[in-house]
Write a protein that holds these residues in place. Structure first.
Motif, PDB file in Angstrom:
ATOM      1  N   CYS A 243       2.286  -7.449   7.190  1.00  0.00           N
ATOM      2  CA  CYS A 243       1.085  -7.933   6.034  1.00  0.00           C
ATOM      3  C   CYS A 243       0.661  -6.589   5.395  1.00  0.00           C
ATOM      4  O   CYS A 243       0.210  -5.536   5.933  1.00  0.00           O
ATOM      5  N   PHE A 244       1.087  -6.498   4.396  1.00  0.00           N
ATOM      6  CA  PHE A 244       1.016  -5.413   3.281  1.00  0.00           C
ATOM      7  C   PHE A 244      -0.394  -5.235   2.919  1.00  0.00           C
ATOM      8  O   PHE A 244      -1.330  -6.289   3.178  1.00  0.00           O
ATOM      9  N   GLN A 245      -1.163  -3.867   3.189  1.00  0.00           N
ATOM     10  CA  GLN A 245      -2.327  -3.405   3.062  1.00  0.00           C
ATOM     11  C   GLN A 245      -3.050  -3.555   4.466  1.00  0.00           C
ATOM     12  O   GLN A 245      -4.193  -3.163   4.539  1.00  0.00           O
ATOM     13  N   LYS A 246      -2.400  -4.257   5.492  1.00  0.00           N
ATOM     14  CA  LYS A 246      -3.202  -4.446   6.808  1.00  0.00           C
ATOM     15  C   LYS A 246      -2.231  -3.682   7.890  1.00  0.00           C
ATOM     16  O   LYS A 246      -2.615  -3.277   8.940  1.00  0.00           O
ATOM     17  N   ASP A 247      -0.808  -3.952   7.620  1.00  0.00           N
ATOM     18  CA  ASP A 247       0.005  -3.288   8.664  1.00  0.00           C
ATOM     19  C   ASP A 247       0.446  -1.874   8.435  1.00  0.00           C
ATOM     20  O   ASP A 247       1.169  -1.616   7.323  1.00  0.00           O
ATOM     21  N   PRO A 248      -0.178  -0.945   9.023  1.00  0.00           N
ATOM     22  CA  PRO A 248       0.262   0.563   8.741  1.00  0.00           C
ATOM     23  C   PRO A 248       1.506   0.912   8.541  1.00  0.00           C
ATOM     24  O   PRO A 248       2.024   1.846   8.075  1.00  0.00           O
ATOM     25  N   ASP A 249       2.235   0.080   9.473  1.00  0.00           N
ATOM     26  CA  ASP A 249       3.764   0.630   9.209  1.00  0.00           C
ATOM     27  C   ASP A 249       4.312   0.139   7.887  1.00  0.00           C
ATOM     28  O   ASP A 249       5.654   0.777   7.802  1.00  0.00           O
ATOM     29  N   LEU A 250       3.843  -0.394   7.083  1.00  0.00           N
ATOM     30  CA  LEU A 250       4.108  -0.699   5.639  1.00  0.00           C
ATOM     31  C   LEU A 250       3.652   0.343   4.762  1.00  0.00           C
ATOM     32  O   LEU A 250       3.949   0.162   3.518  1.00  0.00           O
TER      33      LEU A 250
END
Length: 461
Positions: A243-250
């Protein structure tokens, strides 16, 4: 969920949060009733920043004055503001009775009787049956760790590390002994990473404090990383994978890569071109391993200073002191650091492919506020089981099961897999499991596809 303290010690340090101006529902007056429309507004974005409400088991909690004190980090709990957090709450917390005691001061009411238990309750039956599956897994003892399994794992990591040093010390730095030692030391480093991952998820010992202490030792002393930094980062990934802006892997998007159809199209339309994303499938194998480990180590050291995590810092310094003592006499200072960079680059390559093979080919988008089961299945896939695959991936070939049950010991993931497959089949949800090298190839195919989407949007608007 972080640090060397037990959950009880972590929560005991948090001062009680007063009632935020709302009557206490625990007294004789009737509890305040809420609709999902009201709760959705309180995410810290649509209302004043301090307004953050979430729902657990139909009870409404105001975390606006608490989220920054949350032991697992402020972001992981804030990601569920305005949403139902029942399943992630159950997934992340082992001692739920303890945590619920500290939640009482945050309780402001409950859902009105006419409100569904889950905000967008299209999958009411799926949510119900997954929670039954959670109960079944617990009754079957699948959440109980076999500590002997992990002790043997630690011993083999230490043996690999000692053997790598011994080969160089005894046989010299010839090409053959250098290659053998490099393989041993890289395997030791990568396996230590998987063990640290197990400890960080509280899945090695029944006693949470032993998991925290073990995570600090393995992450700091064997890997040179901050255990608390890793937990803050990784728990967010589990809460909202892909989930963009919530998953720091992104966070690498769009600095290095254009990921997923939605985000790639956005980047193209905005005419953003930090990198030539249409070639990202070509530079990914080279760039990621070189960047990942050094960046992780540098930032985790910075994190220890920023948060004054001196115990983490001491473990990291002990890691480098031991390494220098072992290898400077063999190579000299400059070459010893070069050898360390080589090992970490190889470890980074293995980590990159194994961690991303289950996520990059899957749906990457903004948070759609789906139920826990659907969120995890949308963002993860598996790699087929074999002894080699289990070992080389640290059992992260069972990524689906690991995401659904993050505290489940890795040696039990294969046991719950048939139950998960059955639930997927019943509800028409795709359960993806692939051969190892197919999974690797799918990473490049996905990057190529999203790069082409970016280029088309960039050129044609």
């Amino acid at each position: 969920m972080t640090g060397a303290n037990s959950e009880a010690e972590l929560w005991s340090k948090i001062p009680a949060v007063e009632g935020n101006g709302v009557p206490d529902p625990n007294v004789s007056s009737a509890p305040r009733l809420f609709t999902w429309e009201e709760i959705e507004l309180c995410t810290g974005q649509k209302h004043p920043p301090r307004d953050r409400w979430l729902v657990i088991d139909r009870k409404v909690y105001d975390i606006g004055q608490f989220y920054k004190k949350h032991p697992g980090g402020s972001r992981v709990i804030s990601h569920y503001a305005g949403q139902d957090a029942t399943d992630p709450f159950k997934a992340f917390h082992k001692d739920k009775t303890l945590v619920r005691k500290h939640m009482k001061s945050l309780l402001i009411g409950e859902l009105a009787p006419d409100q569904p238990s889950f905000e967008h309750n299209k999958n009411k039956l799926l949510v119900k049956e997954f929670r039954e599956l959670q109960t079944t897994a617990k009754k079957l003892g699948l959440l109980k760790p076999n500590s002997l399994f992990f002790i043997v794992l630690l011993l083999h990591i230490l043996l690999l590390r000692a053997a790598g040093w011994f080969v160089l010390w005894y046989f010299g730095t010839s090409v053959m002994s250098f290659l053998i030692a490099t393989v041993m030391l890289t395997l030791s480093m990568s396996q230590a990473g998987f063990l640290q991952h197990d400890l960080g998820h509280l899945s090695v010992f029944n006693n949470p404090k032993l998991n925290h202490v073990g995570c600090e030792f393995v992450a700091g002393f064997l890997k040179g990383l901050s255990a608390k930094w890793w937990s803050f980062h990784h728990d967010q990934h589990h809460a909202k994978p892909n989930c963009f802006q919530k998953d720091p892997d992104l966070d690498i998007h769009p600095v290095m890569f254009s990921l997923g159809e939605t985000l790639s199209r956005e980047l193209g339309k905005q005419k953003k071109k930090i990198m030539p994303y249409n070639y990202q499938h070509k530079y990914f194998p080279i760039m990621m391993p070189i960047v990942v480990v050094p960046v992780f180590q540098i930032y985790s050291v910075y994190f220890t200073f920023q948060r004054r995590l001196w115990r983490d810092f001491v473990w990291i310094m002990a890691h480098f002191a031991l390494y220098l003592a072992a290898f400077v006499p063999l190579f000299g200072l400059v070459d010893a650091f070069g050898f360390y960079f080589l090992i970490n680059t190889l470890d980074g390559a293995q980590f990159t492919w194994i961690s991303q093979m289950s996520h990059i080919p899957m749906t990457i988008d903004y948070d759609k506020n789906m139920d826990w089961f659907s969120t995890q299945l949308q963002g993860t896939c598996n790699v087929n089981q074999s002894f080699f695959n289990d070992y080389i991936t640290g059992h992260l070939n069972f990524q689906i099961e690991h995401h659904l049950f993050p505290t489940m010991p890795r040696h039990n993931l294969w046991k719950v897999s048939p139950l998960v497959k059955s639930l997927c089949a019943k509800h028409g949800i795709e359960y993806q499991s692939k051969p190892l090298f197919t999974a690797f190839a799918d990473v490049l195919k996905s990057l190529k596809k999203s790069g082409e989407i970016w280029l088309n949007a960039y050129q044609n608007g």
